[in-house]
Scaffold this motif. Structure first.
Motif, short mmCIF file in Angstrom:
data_model
loop_
_atom_site.label_atom_id
_atom_site.label_comp_id
_atom_site.label_asym_id
_atom_site.label_seq_id
_atom_site.Cartn_x
_atom_site.Cartn_y
_atom_site.Cartn_z
N ASP A 1 -39.83 -118.61 126.40
CA ASP A 1 -38.69 -117.50 126.04
C ASP A 1 -38.57 -116.20 126.96
N GLY A 2 -39.17 -116.53 128.20
CA GLY A 2 -39.35 -115.41 129.17
C GLY A 2 -38.33 -115.38 130.32
N THR A 3 -37.90 -114.23 130.69
CA THR A 3 -36.96 -114.13 131.80
C THR A 3 -37.77 -114.27 133.17
N PRO A 4 -37.00 -114.27 134.16
CA PRO A 4 -37.65 -114.03 135.64
C PRO A 4 -38.66 -112.84 135.48
N LEU A 5 -37.80 -111.70 135.12
CA LEU A 5 -38.69 -110.45 135.12
C LEU A 5 -40.16 -110.71 134.14
N GLY A 6 -40.10 -111.24 133.23
CA GLY A 6 -40.96 -111.33 132.38
C GLY A 6 -41.97 -112.17 132.98
N TRP A 7 -41.72 -113.28 133.58
CA TRP A 7 -42.62 -114.15 134.39
C TRP A 7 -43.21 -113.56 135.55
N ALA A 8 -42.53 -112.43 136.27
CA ALA A 8 -43.14 -111.79 137.24
C ALA A 8 -44.25 -110.92 137.12
N LEU A 9 -43.95 -110.01 135.84
CA LEU A 9 -44.82 -109.13 135.28
C LEU A 9 -46.21 -109.89 134.82
N TYR A 10 -45.92 -110.99 133.96
CA TYR A 10 -47.14 -111.62 133.44
C TYR A 10 -48.01 -112.45 134.42
N CYS A 11 -47.51 -112.98 135.36
CA CYS A 11 -48.44 -113.57 136.74
C CYS A 11 -49.18 -112.24 137.40
N TRP A 12 -48.42 -111.30 137.53
CA TRP A 12 -49.22 -110.27 138.30
C TRP A 12 -50.25 -109.46 137.30
N GLY A 13 -49.81 -109.14 136.10
CA GLY A 13 -50.67 -108.61 135.35
C GLY A 13 -51.79 -109.46 134.94
N ALA A 14 -51.63 -110.65 134.81
CA ALA A 14 -52.96 -111.60 134.23
C ALA A 14 -53.57 -112.05 135.37
N GLY A 15 -53.17 -111.68 136.45
CA GLY A 15 -54.03 -112.13 137.60
C GLY A 15 -54.03 -113.60 138.09
N ARG A 16 -52.95 -114.33 137.97
CA ARG A 16 -52.91 -115.78 137.82
C ARG A 16 -52.58 -116.22 139.41
N LYS A 17 -52.24 -115.12 140.42
CA LYS A 17 -52.20 -115.33 141.77
C LYS A 17 -53.42 -114.93 142.42
N ARG B 1 -50.21 -111.05 126.85
CA ARG B 1 -49.30 -110.20 127.25
C ARG B 1 -49.41 -108.68 126.89
N ARG B 2 -49.93 -108.47 125.81
CA ARG B 2 -50.28 -106.96 125.57
C ARG B 2 -51.18 -106.53 126.75
N ARG B 3 -52.14 -107.06 127.18
CA ARG B 3 -53.08 -106.64 128.28
C ARG B 3 -52.00 -106.41 129.60
N VAL B 4 -51.11 -107.17 129.82
CA VAL B 4 -50.34 -107.21 130.92
C VAL B 4 -49.49 -105.90 130.82
N ARG B 5 -48.91 -105.71 129.59
CA ARG B 5 -48.05 -104.41 129.29
C ARG B 5 -48.98 -103.18 129.53
N ASP B 6 -50.40 -103.18 129.31
CA ASP B 6 -51.13 -102.17 129.47
C ASP B 6 -51.48 -101.88 131.04
N LYS B 7 -51.40 -102.82 131.59
CA LYS B 7 -51.71 -102.86 133.26
C LYS B 7 -50.49 -102.35 133.69
N MET C 1 -46.16 -100.25 140.00
CA MET C 1 -45.29 -101.14 139.30
C MET C 1 -44.33 -100.14 138.28
N VAL C 2 -44.80 -99.24 137.69
CA VAL C 2 -43.69 -98.15 137.01
C VAL C 2 -42.54 -97.96 137.72
N ALA C 3 -42.90 -97.52 138.99
CA ALA C 3 -42.08 -97.14 140.09
C ALA C 3 -41.00 -98.47 140.18
N ALA C 4 -41.45 -99.65 140.38
CA ALA C 4 -40.72 -100.68 140.82
C ALA C 4 -39.88 -101.17 139.51
#
Length: 319
Positions: free
Chosen positions: A245-261, A293-299, A306-309
């Motif tokens: 149930d995620g949007t492209p923006l959610g997917w981008a932030l999750y992958c970045w924040g969870a260190g999946r790349k 996801r909460r850890r991603v939010r905190d990151k 990222m806040v600026a982006a």
């Protein structure tokens, strides 16, 4: 296997996972036939399969820094480089398991390990490139393609071979085109994505396995150029996949924040900014779903860039 041989096999498997070349060499010297024995576990792997850190017991799925030395020890002791294990339904070779494994990739030795195995006689399976793509191993897929592994349109798109994609397009199935588009978006092959869109594929096409769009995958990979291309073709920014149930923006932030790349891959800041400027909205509730996801939010909140982006051309988001 006799109990003593089982114990030796387990000790050798531990030595491989732990990078203990001295113990492994001693065990192989004391019991030369050990290199041909198989695990009593369901996967029935040989010791050589263990260098892939894939298809074996979870606690041994790790890649020590000296894995190339370990692999040479086993090969020099007579290990069958093309032996098959019963992992993942059977017929799993060390090369196939290595090429699809995240652990040697994250350790930075996957391509060198692939090269060693092939140099010592490992055979590349016809479906090896697609197997790599399905497991998120883009660099391994490209490496095997460059070594002559057969490619259909799906595989060619996944490794970014635009000329071959053009050649194969007329005879490709609808599924090959759709799946090839998914891989091209996921791995940032923007020229292939552009060609497939210009050939008539809809930017709104829902893709396996989560009914996501190409924009989901491009955002997930942080591929800003691909994200921009898709947005220029009016890709919807608010669409949600059916599994998360995620949007492209959610997917981008999750992958970045969870260190999946892997480090240094993708420009997530630019990709996120592009999505925001195209009208994407942050969904704070989506990040409350679970601990990851909460850890991603905190990151995100702790990263000024990222806040600026996420501000895009509007005000800062509220969590």
């Amino acid at each position: 296997m006799r109990t003593s041989v089982v114990s030796r096999f387990e000790a050798a498997a531990d030595a491989i996972a732990g990078g203990d070349a001295t113990t492994l060499a001693r065990l192989l010297s004391e019991e030369p036939g050990l290199v041909h024995d198989r695990s009593t576990r369901e996967h029935r792997s040989t010791l050589l399969h263990y260098v892939s850190a894939n298809g074996i017991e979870d606690f041994r799925q790790k890649t020590p820094a000296n894995i190339l030395e370990i692999t040479k020890l086993l090969l020099d002791a007579g290990a069958d480089v093309n032996a098959e294990s019963d992992a993942y339904g059977g017929r799993s070779t060390t090369l196939g398991l290595t090429a699809t494994s995240c652990h040697p990739a994250e350790a930075g030795v996957q391509l060198a390990l692939i090269d060693l195995l092939i140099t010592r006689g490992a055979t590349i399976d016809d479906g090896a490139v697609l197997a790599c793509l399905h497991n998120g191993r883009g660099e391994a897929a490209e490496d095997l393609a460059n070594r002559g592994s057969p490619l259909n349109l799906e595989a060619a798109a996944g490794v970014g071979w635009l000329d071959l994609v053009r050649t194969l397009k007329a005879s490709a199935t609808e599924k090959e085109v759709r799946d090839g588009f998914a891989w091209a978006c996921q791995f940032g092959h923007t020229s292939v994505v552009a060609f497939l869109l210009e050939s008539g594929l809809s930017v709104n096409t829902k893709l396996p396995h989560d009914r996501q769009t190409g924009l989901h995958w491009a955002a997930y990979g942080g591929h800003a150029d691909t994200v921009k291309l898709l947005l220029d073709h009016a890709a919807p920014v608010a669409v949600r996949d059916e599994s998360y149930d995620g949007t492209p923006l959610g997917w981008a932030l999750y992958c970045w924040g969870a260190g999946r790349k892997p480090a240094g891959k993708g420009d997530y800041y630019e990709a996120v900014a592009l999505l925001i400027r195209a009208g994407a909205k942050l969904d704070p509730g989506w990040f409350e779903h679970d601990l990851d996801r909460r850890r991603v939010r905190d990151k995100v909140q702790a990263d000024p860039k990222m806040v600026a982006a996420l501000k895009g051309e509007s005000s800062a988001p509220r969590w």
